[in-house]
Design a protein around this motif. Structure first.
Motif, PDB file in Angstrom:
ATOM      1  N   ASP A 151      -0.621   7.320  11.832  1.00  0.00           N
ATOM      2  CA  ASP A 151      -1.950   7.527  11.263  1.00  0.00           C
ATOM      3  C   ASP A 151      -2.060   6.934   9.862  1.00  0.00           C
ATOM      4  N   GLN A 152      -1.016   7.080   9.064  1.00  0.00           N
ATOM      5  CA  GLN A 152      -1.006   6.501   7.713  1.00  0.00           C
ATOM      6  C   GLN A 152      -1.101   4.982   7.798  1.00  0.00           C
ATOM      7  N   ALA A 153      -0.370   4.363   8.719  1.00  0.00           N
ATOM      8  CA  ALA A 153      -0.422   2.903   8.888  1.00  0.00           C
ATOM      9  C   ALA A 153      -1.811   2.476   9.366  1.00  0.00           C
ATOM     10  N   LYS A 159       0.829  -1.215   0.000  1.00  0.00           N
ATOM     11  CA  LYS A 159       0.000   0.000   0.000  1.00  0.00           C
ATOM     12  C   LYS A 159       0.861   1.261   0.000  1.00  0.00           C
ATOM     13  N   GLN A 160       2.120   1.142  -0.432  1.00  0.00           N
ATOM     14  CA  GLN A 160       3.051   2.262  -0.613  1.00  0.00           C
ATOM     15  C   GLN A 160       3.510   2.916   0.679  1.00  0.00           C
ATOM     16  N   LEU A 193      -4.435  -0.174   7.639  1.00  0.00           N
ATOM     17  CA  LEU A 193      -4.991  -1.316   8.372  1.00  0.00           C
ATOM     18  C   LEU A 193      -6.511  -1.274   8.391  1.00  0.00           C
ATOM     19  N   ALA A 194      -7.084  -0.088   8.524  1.00  0.00           N
ATOM     20  CA  ALA A 194      -8.549   0.050   8.523  1.00  0.00           C
ATOM     21  C   ALA A 194      -9.125  -0.333   7.175  1.00  0.00           C
ATOM     22  N   SER A 195      -8.432   0.055   6.087  1.00  0.00           N
ATOM     23  CA  SER A 195      -8.929  -0.303   4.751  1.00  0.00           C
ATOM     24  C   SER A 195      -8.837  -1.795   4.510  1.00  0.00           C
TER      25      SER A 195
END
Length: 164
Positions: free
Chosen positions: A152-154, A39-40, A158-160
């Motif tokens: 927050d990006q991680a 996911k980059q 994880l939420a997606s």
């Protein structure tokens, strides 16, 4: 003169950051890292930290004179084969049998010498054990950590994943 240290020359330190996942096996932690990288997410910012490290020694078998001799013969055979191929082939030989006779001799001589050396080494070793083992370091849990500014990006990644 440049005094900048690269990450390869720095002393190892325990990474600091947010724990975004905790797992019982390394494979599970590795799967999360793979997901983040797909996911980059910047891979150089992720750390897998093993907690509660232990050394585990698994016994693989009994060590006997026969096993020591066989191991020495195998190693010696390979060394003899290499030696024979480098120094023993005769390109001017009339038949193929004549060309490779020195190679075959080198394999057998190497096996004998390897066997003898291994048996002598085993006989005179001070730390004589009657088994073969393999040591590994394992952790009771593995944490995946990222720097606080990227947590927050991680979490979004994880939420997606959980929504899929």
């Amino acid at each position: 003169m440049n005094n900048k240290r690269t990450s390869r020359s720095q002393a190892p330190v325990i990474p600091q950051g947010e724990v975004i996942g905790e797992f019982k096996t390394y494979a599970e932690a590795s799967d999360l890292v793979n997901l983040l990288i797909e996911k980059q997410f910047p891979g150089g910012q992720i750390a897998i930290v093993g907690k509660d490290l232990r050394t585990v020694e698994r016994v693989r078998g009994k060590l006997s004179n026969a096993r020591v001799a066989l191991g020495g013969a195998t190693t010696g055979s390979w060394l003899g084969l290499i030696w024979g191929l480098i120094f023993g082939t005769n390109p001017e030989a009339v038949t193929t049998q004549d060309a490779f006779a020195p190679v075959i001799s080198a394999v057998f001589i190497g096996a004998g010498v390897g066997m003898l050396i291994n048996i002598l080494r085993f006989a005179f070793s001070k730390n004589k054990r009657s088994f073969i083992s393999q040591s590994t370091v394992v952790a009771s849990k593995y944490q995946v950590q990222v720097p606080r500014n990227l947590a927050d990006q991680a979490a979004t990644i994880l939420a997606s994943k959980t929504l899929e």
